[in-house]
Write a protein that holds these residues in place. Structure first.
Motif, short mmCIF file in Angstrom:
data_model
loop_
_atom_site.label_atom_id
_atom_site.label_comp_id
_atom_site.label_asym_id
_atom_site.label_seq_id
_atom_site.Cartn_x
_atom_site.Cartn_y
_atom_site.Cartn_z
N PRO A 109 27.31 27.44 7.94
CA PRO A 109 25.91 26.80 7.46
C PRO A 109 25.40 25.80 8.30
CG PRO A 109 27.79 26.81 5.62
CD PRO A 109 28.27 27.31 6.98
N LYS A 110 26.31 25.06 9.02
CA LYS A 110 25.72 24.11 9.96
C LYS A 110 25.02 24.72 11.59
CE LYS A 110 27.38 20.13 12.63
NZ LYS A 110 28.50 19.13 12.85
N LEU A 156 21.86 28.15 9.66
CA LEU A 156 20.70 27.72 8.92
C LEU A 156 19.64 27.06 9.49
CD1 LEU A 156 22.26 26.87 5.22
CD2 LEU A 156 21.12 28.94 6.16
N ASP A 211 16.89 21.36 -0.16
CA ASP A 211 18.20 20.93 -0.15
C ASP A 211 19.13 22.17 -0.41
OD1 ASP A 211 17.45 18.56 0.53
OD2 ASP A 211 17.63 17.45 -1.04
N VAL A 212 20.05 22.41 0.56
CA VAL A 212 20.95 23.54 0.24
C VAL A 212 22.43 22.96 0.20
CG1 VAL A 212 21.75 25.62 1.08
CG2 VAL A 212 19.29 25.06 1.51
N VAL A 248 20.94 20.63 4.93
CA VAL A 248 22.05 21.46 4.54
C VAL A 248 23.19 20.31 4.40
CG1 VAL A 248 23.98 23.13 5.35
CG2 VAL A 248 21.65 23.58 6.29
#
Length: 411
Positions: free
Chosen positions: A184-185, A188, A125-126, A197
């Motif tokens: 990030p969306k 990653l 989990d980030v 994310v």
């Protein structure tokens, strides 16, 4: 016919009365002039008071406008102002309050947890947390500073590094990829497909320096928000797999607050059994924390929060990050104590800006090197300002590549 003695005495008495009233008339004229001067002075004072009041109102408007533009963008603010003016023409009783209600999120929902990427079988989990006046859209978008910088990596100064340090003369790796509104969306899933994310979005006061003539708004404290963050993260099963925290500015203080409170709560519960407490396993968040990535986090506060102006008061949120404040220093001491635990050994990377940040009319240093250094993990100085340091130029930028390397290390 010569005047009689009585008549002569009458004329003499009249002359004497004129001689007496003559000086009184001059005094009256002098008093009238003095009153006229005083009246003009009073009128000038009233006009000066009105002028000063208009200046104060103009300053209030400029301050409010710049604050709203910096948070929501000029296009949205101008659009709302236009709608407000049209509404005011139609209904004169409408006040300017709807502008703030439309722009600002609901105060009750102070924290919002969003799962941006959900793989079929996530292995890590980030979790992303922004800073003050940040948001999912404003903080985590792709940076455009590369248009003015030739090198592909903004990292110039490596103060404390583990492994390979970023190359100063790294070539720019340009691609034709579309602009990332939320890197990030969008990035990653390509480089870390096994990562779930998550983004924590929380509201902040639009006026960190609220004008004195505006009513003070009650805001949740850092401790209150962190508890709400923990509750929402647990609702989506964060803590059941490895965690990598990614935080910008004050978001890093929330990360430390969540970890420290969970650790100290378990320590308190097991305080009666010292031997068991030493060998006890860490609580879920602390146990699963395998990596922490800090983008200019003020571990010892920011000097920006010390700025005072005669017509404004500082909000609770800005005072929580004041330089060398007891609360900030105490939180960092507790975090360092947690880092001394043998079972808590996450990989930690810290970045700090080396350029000044433009704040309305002046350039300021938001987070200095001594405040951004947590005294553990890797530390890099970046040739960017406070707003740009969390906005990688591309997927080949050091700001992003070092994070993906940290995630790969955890996996």
């Amino acid at each position: 016919m010569p005047p009689s003695a009585g008549q002569t005495n009458g004329f003499e008495s009249a002359d004497r009365s004129l001689q007496i009233t003559g000086p009184n008339t001059a005094e009256l004229q002098t008093a009238a002039k003095a009153a006229k001067v005083q009246l003009l002075a009073a009128l000038q004072s009233v006009l000066g008071l009105i002028w000063r009041r208009q200046v104060v109102r103009f300053f209030a408007f400029v301050t409010s406008y710049l604050t709203l533009v910096s948070r929501y963008g000029s296009a949205k603010v101008l659009g709302v102002l236009r709608v407000s003016v049209e509404t005011k023409k139609a209904r004169p009783a409408v006040t300017a309050a709807p502008l703030l209600r439309e722009l600002a999120p609901c105060e009750d929902a102070c924290v919002q947890c969003q799962v941006l990427v959900e793989p079929d079988q996530p292995r890590v989990d980030v979790v992303f947390i922004h800073g003050l006046h940040g948001s999912l859209r404003n903080t985590w978008r792709q940076g455009d500073w590369g248009n003015r910088v030739r090198t592909g990596s903004p990292a110039r100064r490596v103060l404390r590094a583990a492994g390979d340090a970023p190359c100063r003369g790294a070539a720019t790796a340009l691609t034709d990829e579309p602009y990332a509104n939320c890197w990030p969306k969008e990035w990653l899933p390509q480089d870390c497909p096994d990562a779930r994310v998550i983004a924590l979005d929380y509201t902040t006061d639009p006026f960190l320096w609220r004008p004195l003539w505006m009513q003070q708004v009650s805001r949740p404290t850092l401790q209150h928000r962190s508890k709400e963050m923990v509750r929402q993260l647990r609702n989506i099963d964060v803590g059941t797999r490895p965690i990598v925290w990614v935080a910008h500015s004050k978001g890093g203080l929330f990360v430390k607050q969540m970890l420290v409170e969970e650790f100290e709560q378990q320590e308190t519960e097991q305080d009666s059994c010292v031997s068991d407490s030493k060998s006890a396993e860490l609580p879920p968040f602390c146990r699963q924390t395998k990596g922490i990535y800090f983008y200019s986090v003020p571990h010892r506060g920011s000097s920006l929060a010390l700025i005072k102006t005669p017509l404004t008061r500082r909000s609770v949120e800005i005072m929580e990050v004041a330089k060398d404040s007891p609360d900030v220093l105490n939180l960092h001491e507790r975090f360092l104590k947690l880092c001394q635990n043998e079972r808590f050994k996450p990989a930690m990377v810290s970045l700090f800006e080396t350029k000044m940040t433009f704040m309305s009319v002046v350039f300021l240093r938001i987070v200095a090197q001594e405040s951004a250094d947590p005294d553990v993990g890797e530390l890099y100085g970046i040739d960017l300002d406070h707003r740009q340091i969390c906005k990688p130029r591309s997927r080949h930028c050091f700001l992003y590549r070092r994070l993906t390397a940290l995630i790969d290390q955890v996996l």
